[in-house]
Design a protein around this motif. Structure first.
Motif, mmCIF file in Angstrom:
data_model
loop_
_atom_site.group_PDB
_atom_site.id
_atom_site.type_symbol
_atom_site.label_atom_id
_atom_site.label_comp_id
_atom_site.label_asym_id
_atom_site.label_seq_id
_atom_site.Cartn_x
_atom_site.Cartn_y
_atom_site.Cartn_z
ATOM 1 N N GLY A 79 79.605 73.939 -73.693
ATOM 2 C CA GLY A 79 78.545 74.525 -73.037
ATOM 3 C C GLY A 79 77.982 73.716 -71.940
ATOM 4 O O GLY A 79 78.713 72.796 -71.353
ATOM 5 N N CYS A 83 72.662 74.761 -72.970
ATOM 6 C CA CYS A 83 73.416 75.107 -74.427
ATOM 7 C C CYS A 83 73.216 73.850 -75.227
ATOM 8 O O CYS A 83 72.929 73.871 -76.516
ATOM 9 C CB CYS A 83 74.621 75.397 -74.277
ATOM 10 N N ARG A 84 73.448 72.605 -74.638
ATOM 11 C CA ARG A 84 73.619 71.487 -75.275
ATOM 12 C C ARG A 84 72.131 71.096 -76.128
ATOM 13 O O ARG A 84 72.243 70.296 -77.046
ATOM 14 C CB ARG A 84 74.036 70.401 -74.240
ATOM 15 N N HIS A 87 71.879 72.885 -78.829
ATOM 16 C CA HIS A 87 72.684 72.594 -80.015
ATOM 17 C C HIS A 87 72.206 71.264 -80.520
ATOM 18 O O HIS A 87 72.058 71.065 -81.872
ATOM 19 C CB HIS A 87 73.976 72.428 -79.650
ATOM 20 N N THR A 135 78.805 73.747 -81.312
ATOM 21 C CA THR A 135 78.230 73.993 -80.096
ATOM 22 C C THR A 135 78.801 75.539 -79.559
ATOM 23 O O THR A 135 77.903 75.971 -78.720
ATOM 24 C CB THR A 135 79.304 73.047 -78.856
ATOM 25 N N THR A 136 79.858 75.954 -80.246
ATOM 26 C CA THR A 136 80.118 77.418 -79.653
ATOM 27 C C THR A 136 79.051 78.626 -80.341
ATOM 28 O O THR A 136 78.887 79.331 -79.693
ATOM 29 C CB THR A 136 81.560 77.983 -80.230
ATOM 30 N N CYS A 138 75.871 77.768 -80.129
ATOM 31 C CA CYS A 138 74.747 77.671 -79.584
ATOM 32 C C CYS A 138 74.914 77.751 -78.036
ATOM 33 O O CYS A 138 74.220 77.482 -77.287
ATOM 34 C CB CYS A 138 74.191 76.214 -79.761
ATOM 35 N N LEU A 139 76.009 78.623 -77.623
ATOM 36 C CA LEU A 139 76.492 78.799 -76.384
ATOM 37 C C LEU A 139 75.449 79.875 -75.646
ATOM 38 O O LEU A 139 74.997 80.890 -76.097
ATOM 39 C CB LEU A 139 77.719 79.235 -75.829
ATOM 40 N N CYS A 140 74.837 79.561 -74.378
ATOM 41 C CA CYS A 140 74.218 80.671 -73.653
ATOM 42 C C CYS A 140 75.073 81.717 -73.100
ATOM 43 O O CYS A 140 76.318 81.428 -73.164
ATOM 44 C CB CYS A 140 73.535 79.842 -72.417
ATOM 45 N N CYS A 143 78.072 80.599 -70.801
ATOM 46 C CA CYS A 143 79.021 79.785 -71.129
ATOM 47 C C CYS A 143 79.873 80.408 -72.328
ATOM 48 O O CYS A 143 81.018 80.206 -72.436
ATOM 49 C CB CYS A 143 78.231 78.473 -71.858
#
Ligand SMILES: [Zn+2]
Ligand SMILES: [Zn+2]
Length: 336
Positions: A79, A83-84, A87, A135-136, A138-140, A143
């Motif tokens: 992301g 996004c990070r 996450h 991480t995936t 929590c992607l905006c 992203c």
């Protein structure tokens, strides 16, 4: 170099590659050399997901051409900074109650960089982070869309991949796509190359904000994998074609054919030493030649040449006008 030479002022994207020695300054483990050779390719200036797929496809094509088998392509998206931080927060929340179960190193990482805990190899950390937010998840929206399109581009060219949500990058300039190519190793798997997007890198080193993606492989790792898999180096002929001409008129015509074949991208050679036909054939054989074209005055009068497949030992008569197409077609078939 991209910043230093202002490559961003050129039409974008910019594609570059490099090959060179790299030095490890940290303590070198047994069996690992201090100097290794790295090959890499990078594309700057576009955040188009098709570029991500192109870089990955190039990497996979490289390994397949070498003849490596049983490779796994792992991909993930880390992301953007937005996004990070989502996450990071979620991960922090998740790990809070489990912090005492983490290894020493990860306990230190917990506050600074909890992301790294996800790729810790310690079993305790693997267990503690089981079921952790990835991480995936929590992607905006932007992203998430980027990652979806990277995957569909890969699908469209038949490249198989595994989404590995533990494939994360510790540094902040990494964004979106991360990928790693894994080869079976003794009892496990080892990475033989990888890369990802770093849309924040150029800015961080003082350039204008520029998206970028790169890929790198360690040649020594690749060679070790080839050895383990018993892969021979791709043969390849030194000469694609050797033209054996007999007589002055044939030699003159041979020279124009030589030029024509080279224009078509073939490595072609002919005799300049006045050798006999036999000696010319012997010479061609020494250089592992794919095809030999034989022209004497008699063939020339009929507008033909003899095309000999050196490996198969077969030969046929081909019209001079079709020679180039014929050789190119045969070479295409060879590849299959
Ligand atoms: Zn994002
Ligand atoms: Zn750990």
């Amino acid at each position: 170099a991209y910043v230093e030479h202002k490559l961003y002022a050129q039409p974008q994207p910019t594609k570059v590659y490099y090959l060179g020695p790299m030095f490890r300054y940290a303590n070198v483990q047994a069996g690992r050399d201090r100097q290794v050779h790295q090959f890499g390719a990078e594309v700057f200036g576009s955040s188009d997901p098709a570029v991500d797929a192109e870089v990955i496809a190039m990497a996979m094509d490289f390994y397949h051409r070498l003849g490596l088998k049983d490779l796994e392509l792992h991909i993930n998206s880390v992301g953007c900074p937005a996004c990070r931080s989502v996450h990071r927060e979620e991960l922090h929340k998740f790990l809070e109650s489990r912090a005492d179960k983490l290894c020493k190193l990860c306990q230190g990482r917990f506050e600074r960089n909890p992301l790294r805990i996800l790729d810790c190899k310690e079993e305790a950390c693997r267990d503690a982070s089981l079921g952790a937010p990835t991480t995936t998840t929590c992607l905006c929206p932007e992203c998430a869309g980027h990652f979806r399109r990277v995957k569909s581009y890969l699908d469209s060219v038949g490249i198989k991949y595994i989404v590995n949500d533990r494939l994360v990058r510790g540094l902040d300039y990494y964004t979106n796509t991360a990928f790693e190519i894994m080869a079976p190793d003794i009892g496990a798997q080892s990475s033989i190359g990888g890369g990802g997007r770093y849309n924040g890198l150029i800015e961080q080193v003082g350039g204008p904000s520029t998206p970028g993606i790169g890929y790198a492989l360690g040649l020594e790792r690749v060679l070790a994998t080839m050895e383990r898999q018993g892969v021979q180096f791709p043969g390849g002929h030194q000469f694609d074609v050797f033209i054996a001409a007999l007589g002055d008129a044939a030699k003159e015509r041979a020279f124009t054919i030589l030029n024509d074949l080279r224009q078509a991208g073939l490595a072609a050679e002919m005799d300049y030493m006045g050798r006999s036909l036999r000696a010319q054939m012997k010479y061609a054989g020494k250089f592992d030649t794919g095809y030999t074209v034989i022209i004497g005055d008699e063939e020339l009068n009929r507008g033909v040449a003899v095309l000999r497949d050196m490996a198969a030992g077969t030969q046929e008569e081909v019209a001079l006008d079709n020679l180039r197409e014929m050789i190119l077609t045969k070479k295409q078939e060879e590849k299959k």
